[in-house]
Design a protein around this motif. Structure first.
Motif, PDB file in Angstrom:
ATOM      1  N   GLU A 185       0.837  -1.190   0.000  1.00  0.00           N
ATOM      2  CA  GLU A 185       0.000   0.000   0.000  1.00  0.00           C
ATOM      3  C   GLU A 185       0.881   1.253   0.000  1.00  0.00           C
ATOM      4  N   GLY A 186       0.374   2.321  -0.643  1.00  0.00           N
ATOM      5  CA  GLY A 186       1.122   3.564  -0.678  1.00  0.00           C
ATOM      6  C   GLY A 186       0.761   4.378  -1.904  1.00  0.00           C
ATOM      7  N   ASP A 187       1.537   5.437  -2.163  1.00  0.00           N
ATOM      8  CA  ASP A 187       1.230   6.353  -3.261  1.00  0.00           C
ATOM      9  C   ASP A 187       2.177   6.213  -4.445  1.00  0.00           C
ATOM     10  N   ILE A 188       3.448   5.909  -4.178  1.00  0.00           N
ATOM     11  CA  ILE A 188       4.449   5.814  -5.239  1.00  0.00           C
ATOM     12  C   ILE A 188       5.337   4.594  -4.972  1.00  0.00           C
ATOM     13  N   PRO A 189       5.915   3.964  -6.024  1.00  0.00           N
ATOM     14  CA  PRO A 189       6.795   2.813  -5.819  1.00  0.00           C
ATOM     15  C   PRO A 189       7.989   3.177  -4.925  1.00  0.00           C
ATOM     16  N   PRO A 190       8.540   2.202  -4.202  1.00  0.00           N
ATOM     17  CA  PRO A 190       9.680   2.477  -3.315  1.00  0.00           C
ATOM     18  C   PRO A 190      10.850   3.160  -4.006  1.00  0.00           C
ATOM     19  N   PHE A 191      11.116   2.778  -5.260  1.00  0.00           N
ATOM     20  CA  PHE A 191      12.201   3.419  -6.018  1.00  0.00           C
ATOM     21  C   PHE A 191      11.938   4.912  -6.180  1.00  0.00           C
ATOM     22  N   GLN A 192      10.696   5.275  -6.510  1.00  0.00           N
ATOM     23  CA  GLN A 192      10.350   6.679  -6.683  1.00  0.00           C
ATOM     24  C   GLN A 192      10.379   7.436  -5.357  1.00  0.00           C
ATOM     25  N   ALA A 193      10.104   6.734  -4.258  1.00  0.00           N
ATOM     26  CA  ALA A 193      10.211   7.379  -2.948  1.00  0.00           C
ATOM     27  C   ALA A 193      11.650   7.807  -2.692  1.00  0.00           C
ATOM     28  N   LEU A 194      12.607   6.934  -3.066  1.00  0.00           N
ATOM     29  CA  LEU A 194      14.018   7.287  -2.897  1.00  0.00           C
ATOM     30  C   LEU A 194      14.413   8.431  -3.822  1.00  0.00           C
ATOM     31  N   THR A 195      13.999   8.364  -5.098  1.00  0.00           N
ATOM     32  CA  THR A 195      14.391   9.431  -6.021  1.00  0.00           C
ATOM     33  C   THR A 195      13.736  10.758  -5.648  1.00  0.00           C
ATOM     34  N   THR A 196      12.534  10.712  -5.065  1.00  0.00           N
ATOM     35  CA  THR A 196      11.907  11.942  -4.585  1.00  0.00           C
ATOM     36  C   THR A 196      12.721  12.523  -3.433  1.00  0.00           C
ATOM     37  N   ALA A 197      13.146  11.659  -2.509  1.00  0.00           N
ATOM     38  CA  ALA A 197      13.993  12.125  -1.414  1.00  0.00           C
ATOM     39  C   ALA A 197      15.330  12.626  -1.936  1.00  0.00           C
ATOM     40  N   LEU A 198      15.899  11.907  -2.915  1.00  0.00           N
ATOM     41  CA  LEU A 198      17.174  12.340  -3.494  1.00  0.00           C
ATOM     42  C   LEU A 198      17.028  13.642  -4.266  1.00  0.00           C
ATOM     43  N   SER A 199      15.856  13.847  -4.871  1.00  0.00           N
ATOM     44  CA  SER A 199      15.648  15.091  -5.617  1.00  0.00           C
ATOM     45  C   SER A 199      15.782  16.298  -4.701  1.00  0.00           C
ATOM     46  N   ALA A 200      15.440  16.107  -3.426  1.00  0.00           N
ATOM     47  CA  ALA A 200      15.554  17.197  -2.463  1.00  0.00           C
ATOM     48  C   ALA A 200      16.957  17.314  -1.884  1.00  0.00           C
ATOM     49  N   THR A 201      17.694  16.192  -1.812  1.00  0.00           N
ATOM     50  CA  THR A 201      19.018  16.231  -1.182  1.00  0.00           C
ATOM     51  C   THR A 201      20.143  16.452  -2.183  1.00  0.00           C
ATOM     52  N   VAL A 202      20.034  15.832  -3.367  1.00  0.00           N
ATOM     53  CA  VAL A 202      21.066  16.051  -4.388  1.00  0.00           C
ATOM     54  C   VAL A 202      20.811  17.417  -5.002  1.00  0.00           C
ATOM     55  N   GLY A 203      21.557  18.395  -4.562  1.00  0.00           N
ATOM     56  CA  GLY A 203      21.319  19.776  -4.995  1.00  0.00           C
ATOM     57  C   GLY A 203      22.558  20.629  -4.844  1.00  0.00           C
ATOM     58  N   THR A 204      22.349  21.867  -4.453  1.00  0.00           N
ATOM     59  CA  THR A 204      23.462  22.803  -4.355  1.00  0.00           C
ATOM     60  C   THR A 204      24.501  22.345  -3.328  1.00  0.00           C
ATOM     61  N   GLY A 205      24.077  21.543  -2.349  1.00  0.00           N
ATOM     62  CA  GLY A 205      25.022  21.046  -1.358  1.00  0.00           C
ATOM     63  C   GLY A 205      26.110  20.185  -1.966  1.00  0.00           C
ATOM     64  N   ASN A 206      25.778  19.463  -3.043  1.00  0.00           N
ATOM     65  CA  ASN A 206      26.752  18.594  -3.688  1.00  0.00           C
ATOM     66  C   ASN A 206      27.773  19.362  -4.512  1.00  0.00           C
ATOM     67  N   ILE A 207      27.414  20.554  -4.966  1.00  0.00           N
ATOM     68  CA  ILE A 207      28.313  21.355  -5.792  1.00  0.00           C
ATOM     69  C   ILE A 207      28.887  22.521  -4.985  1.00  0.00           C
ATOM     70  N   ALA A 208      28.005  23.373  -4.473  1.00  0.00           N
ATOM     71  CA  ALA A 208      28.461  24.546  -3.721  1.00  0.00           C
ATOM     72  C   ALA A 208      28.837  24.182  -2.290  1.00  0.00           C
ATOM     73  N   GLY A 209      28.074  23.271  -1.671  1.00  0.00           N
ATOM     74  CA  GLY A 209      28.300  22.938  -0.267  1.00  0.00           C
ATOM     75  C   GLY A 209      29.647  22.295  -0.023  1.00  0.00           C
ATOM     76  N   VAL A 210      30.045  21.355  -0.887  1.00  0.00           N
ATOM     77  CA  VAL A 210      31.341  20.696  -0.748  1.00  0.00           C
ATOM     78  C   VAL A 210      32.467  21.707  -0.912  1.00  0.00           C
ATOM     79  N   ALA A 211      32.330  22.563  -1.928  1.00  0.00           N
ATOM     80  CA  ALA A 211      33.354  23.578  -2.181  1.00  0.00           C
ATOM     81  C   ALA A 211      33.489  24.528  -0.994  1.00  0.00           C
TER      82      ALA A 211
END
Length: 449
Positions: free
Chosen positions: A61-87
């Motif tokens: 039961e749920g709204d989106i497949p487990p894979f899409q749940a991860l990519t939705t979470a990653l869509s929020a985390t993989v961002g400026t922190g990976n480029i600007a934040g590390v630098a």
């Protein structure tokens, strides 16, 4: 109260909430969970990838497949922190900051796992049939009425932080990146972002999940491959760069070139802070997305969720950091996204800066989509389902404003709110850790893998 006084007060509060006690709490909770789980997140990494592969389709039961749940979470985390934040972490804390980012990610895998397990275990279904979960729900359903104030506090801080870190700041980053690389006026970028965000948000989390499942793997693949090409061109510098990271993780970094030098405390502080900013482990945001997974198995979803921290920090952030170090530009005096762009441009003249600019645009755009889910769920918890449509409209309208605004103060406020989100979530994780440990032991005792 004068504006200057407000800024000074928020700045002081930011220094407190992101000071050593918070960083110790984040690392401490993650370490405690990792030990309580008997290092399971490390030993079961392969199992997590198998669950991710299986999770491309509905598992319960749920709204989106487990894979899409991860990519939705990653869509929020993989961002400026990976480029600007590390630098920024390297600029302020030296190469050793990357080591402390890794430490944050390793214990953060246990934190992210526990968040997702609790999110599924304590989730609810609203009047429209949507599956609702996250810190506010596992605080309410797991800890009881006397802790409801903490659930409300998390939802309020999450709602407000979303408009900063997940909306205006991202629109501003995209607008300045496209202006610098392609000469596009700020306001045009803001309007385009609003239109594309609006088209996706109309479909709610199901549409966001579909878009994220396409965009996130694509953008991560392009960025990682580009980084690996740079590392291949500087293969002789990888070993010295790694030595630099490990040595300067425990010793002060001397001033050299345009680098002003950094203390050991700075390496730890900025490594941990930027690591958390990048992967959001302990912040409490990602479990909101994982709670929507079409799964009845909290443990399986937890092993999928912990992959987010692994991929975000131990893979993507590491590549950014190594590219900056092997190209030697970390002593240039540049910082943020400009430092990352300089590193790629130095190694790949004529295309490197465009790779970073395009990566920043895609990363930041998907971050606005992922955070819209978090903000909407927080708003619905506070005000009910009637707030969903007004929230989506407001979210889209604010994007162009963020693109053209000066956001130093908004960034500071959002960063402070992120820390205030983390506090109730980390407390809840500690109090509910026996539930996580019990469910995990029972699962793997009955299902040897």
């Amino acid at each position: 109260m004068r504006v200057e006084n407000i800024e000074a007060w928020v700045s002081a509060l930011n220094g407190i909430v992101w000071g050593p006690p918070m960083l110790i709490l984040i690392l401490g909770v993650g370490f405690f969970l990792m030990i309580g789980l008997r290092l399971m997140p490390l030993f079961k990494l392969g199992y997590g990838f198998r669950m991710l592969w299986r999770g491309r389709t509905k598992q319960g039961e749920g709204d989106i497949p487990p894979f899409q749940a991860l990519t939705t979470a990653l869509s929020a985390t993989v961002g400026t922190g990976n480029i600007a934040g590390v630098a920024t972490a390297i600029f302020l804390g030296g190469p050793g900051a990357l080591f402390w980012m890794w430490c944050t990610a390793l214990v953060g895998m246990a934190t992210k796992y526990a968040e997702a397990v609790l999110a599924l275990h304590y989730r609810e279904v609203d009047g429209k049939g949507s599956h609702m979960g996250g810190p506010m729900y596992y605080i309410k359903n797991g800890l009881g009425e006397k802790w409801l104030w903490m659930a409300t506090a998390f939802a309020l801080f999450g709602l407000l932080a979303g408009f900063g870190i997940g909306n205006t700041v991202q629109a501003n980053s995209v607008a300045h990146a496209t202006e610098s690389a392609f000469g596009v006026p700020l306001w045009i970028t803001g309007v385009v972002m609003a239109v594309f965000a609006g088209l996706v948000l109309i479909g709610g989390i199901k549409r966001i999940g579909e878009v994220s499942a396409t965009l996130v793997p694509f953008m991560a693949f392009i960025y990682v491959i580009s980084g690996l090409v740079v590392l291949a061109l500087h293969v002789d510098q990888i070993a010295p760069a790694l030595e630099l990271i490990f040595v300067q993780a425990f010793t002060p970094t001397a001033a050299t070139g345009g680098f002003a030098g950094a203390t050991l405390a700075a390496a730890i502080q900025f490594g941990v802070a930027r690591g958390v900013f990048s992967n959001e482990a302990g912040l409490g945001s990602a479990p909101i997305a994982h709670a929507a997974a079409q799964s009845n198995d909290p443990i399986a979803q937890g092993t999928i969720a912990m992959l987010g921290t692994f991929l975000d920090t131990l893979v993507i952030c590491t590549i950014t950091g190594l590219v900056i170090l092997v190209t030697g530009v970390w002593v240039s005096g540049e910082t943020g996204a400009d430092l990352s762009a300089l590193a790629f441009e130095t190694a790949l003249p004529g295309v490197g800066a465009y790779i970073v600019a395009i990566g920043l645009v895609l990363f930041a755009y998907t971050t606005t989509l992922g955070w819209s889910v978090y903000g909407e769920r927080c708003a619905e918890y506070l005000f009910g389902a009637r707030v969903i449509v007004p929230f989506r409209v407001l979210w889209v309208l604010v994007l162009p404003l963020g693109a053209v605004a000066q956001l130093d103060f908004i960034w500071l406020v959002a960063d402070t709110l992120n820390a205030l989100m983390a506090l109730p979530n980390l407390i809840a994780l500690l109090l509910l850790s026996p539930v996580v440990f019990r469910l995990t032991r029972e699962y793997f005792a009955n299902k040897p893998v």
